[in-house]
Design an enzyme around this catalytic site. Structure first.
Site: not given
Length: 351
Positions: A135, A201, A289, A318
């Site tokens: 990432s 989040r 992903d 992911h």
């Protein structure tokens, strides 16, 4: 193993031209550097992780894992802007003697890499046997491999890209908008923006996981439920969990840092930058992903000379690069064996 702090006492110049008068870098090391300094494994961590890689990447890093401290000298440094010990928006501005908050300068992936180069110099590490990251960590690893083509011997990048996508930037902007709607974000307090961070989040999780993951893990056991669903509780829980260990200012800045990632900036092109990488490279994509689709990893593998590409299936999307450790261990260990065999054959031919 406790965290260590390297303090760079000179001014640290950022890509923007602005300077930090003092730079602290928090880091962990595990194992010992061997005589010829050929056992370095440097880990670049992702958005909200820290430098204790043995804690958050168990199954790949640890005493009984693929990368173990008995064999390797493992280094993981906390990224610039992160609240786990490295200089960040809550650090004290040497000019004002107050925390930076929103006066913290904008930082880029290249700034993060330049900071880690200073740490490598401090640790007397000249060459890196293995550079690995997923990432945002993969973005750092690619940038480092382009900027110092002769230093990195082997490169492993997972669920990452060579230029952050419009889709990824849109997700990050949506998270920042959520933080900015929280009026406390502008109060110049360490706890500012916490409600916004919780919402951010929750948005992020939708890009990290998949429809099928929620359907499998958060399904209701009764047809009679009309409120307080498991998936609702899960989003709230994950939001609170991040609020308890992070801050809104670092998160806001780090998402902008991810947006800045572009290997082609100031260079001929993204493809040309990838083509300049000399490291033996393994690229791993995750079929499910949503945030970093596999065509991005295939692009990386296509343009790095003789790079290997592998793809894994995962329910987790992911986040599979952190959770599918058994699948990753199998792919990575095979890659390491092949490179060891090639090196041995090369040595025999030279002899």
């Amino acid at each position: 193993m406790s965290v260590k702090i390297f303090q760079y006492k000179k001014q640290f110049k950022l890509e923007s031209g602005k300077r930090l008068k003092k730079l602290n870098i928090a880091y962990h090391t595990f194992g010992k550097l061997n005589a010829d300094k050929s056992n370095v494994v440097w880990v670049c961590h992702a958005l909200t992780a820290n430098s204790d890689v043995l804690d958050w990447w168990k199954g790949l890093f640890g005493e009984n894992d693929l990368f173990n401290p008995e064999e390797y000298f493992i280094v993981c440094a906390n990224i610039l802007g992160s609240p786990y010990g490295t200089t960040n928006p809550l650090s004290v501005n040497e000019s004002t003697k107050q925390p930076y908050y929103l006066s913290f300068p904008k930082i880029t992936i290249r700034d993060m890499v330049e900071a880690h180069k200073l740490l490598a110099q401090h640790l007397a590490i000249e060459n890196i046997e293995m550079l690995i990251g997923g990432s945002l960590g993969g973005q750092q690893a690619l940038e480092w491999s382009v900027s110092e083509t002769d230093r990195i011997k082997n490169l492993i990048v997972l669920a990452t890209n060579a230029q952050h996508s419009a889709w990824g930037i849109a997700f990050n902007e949506s998270q920042r908008l959520a933080i900015e709607t929280d009026r406390t974000f502008y109060t110049q307090e360490a706890t500012g923006g916490q409600k916004g961070l919780k919402t951010a989040r929750s948005i992020a999780l939708l890009s990290y996981r998949t429809y099928h993951c929620y359907a499998d893990k958060q399904i209701e056991s009764s047809n009679e439920v009309i409120d307080s669903f498991k998936s609702s509780s899960y989003q709230n829980y994950q939001g609170e969990k991040l609020v308890n260990r992070f801050n809104a200012y670092s998160y806001w800045y780090l998402t902008k840092t991810m947006d800045s990632h572009n290997l082609g900036r100031g260079r001929t092109s993204v493809a040309a930058a990838l083509a300049s990488i000399k490291a033996n490279t393994l690229v791993i994509g995750i079929a499910s992903d949503l945030l970093f689709p596999t065509h991005e990893q295939k692009f990386i593998a296509k343009h790095i000379p003789e790079a290997s590409y592998h793809e894994i299936d995962s329910l987790y999307g992911h986040d599979g690069f952190l959770l599918e450790v058994s699948k990753l261990e199998s792919i990575i260990s095979k890659f390491l064996r092949e490179k060891t065999l090639e090196r041995e054959q090369s040595s025999l031919q030279v002899a």
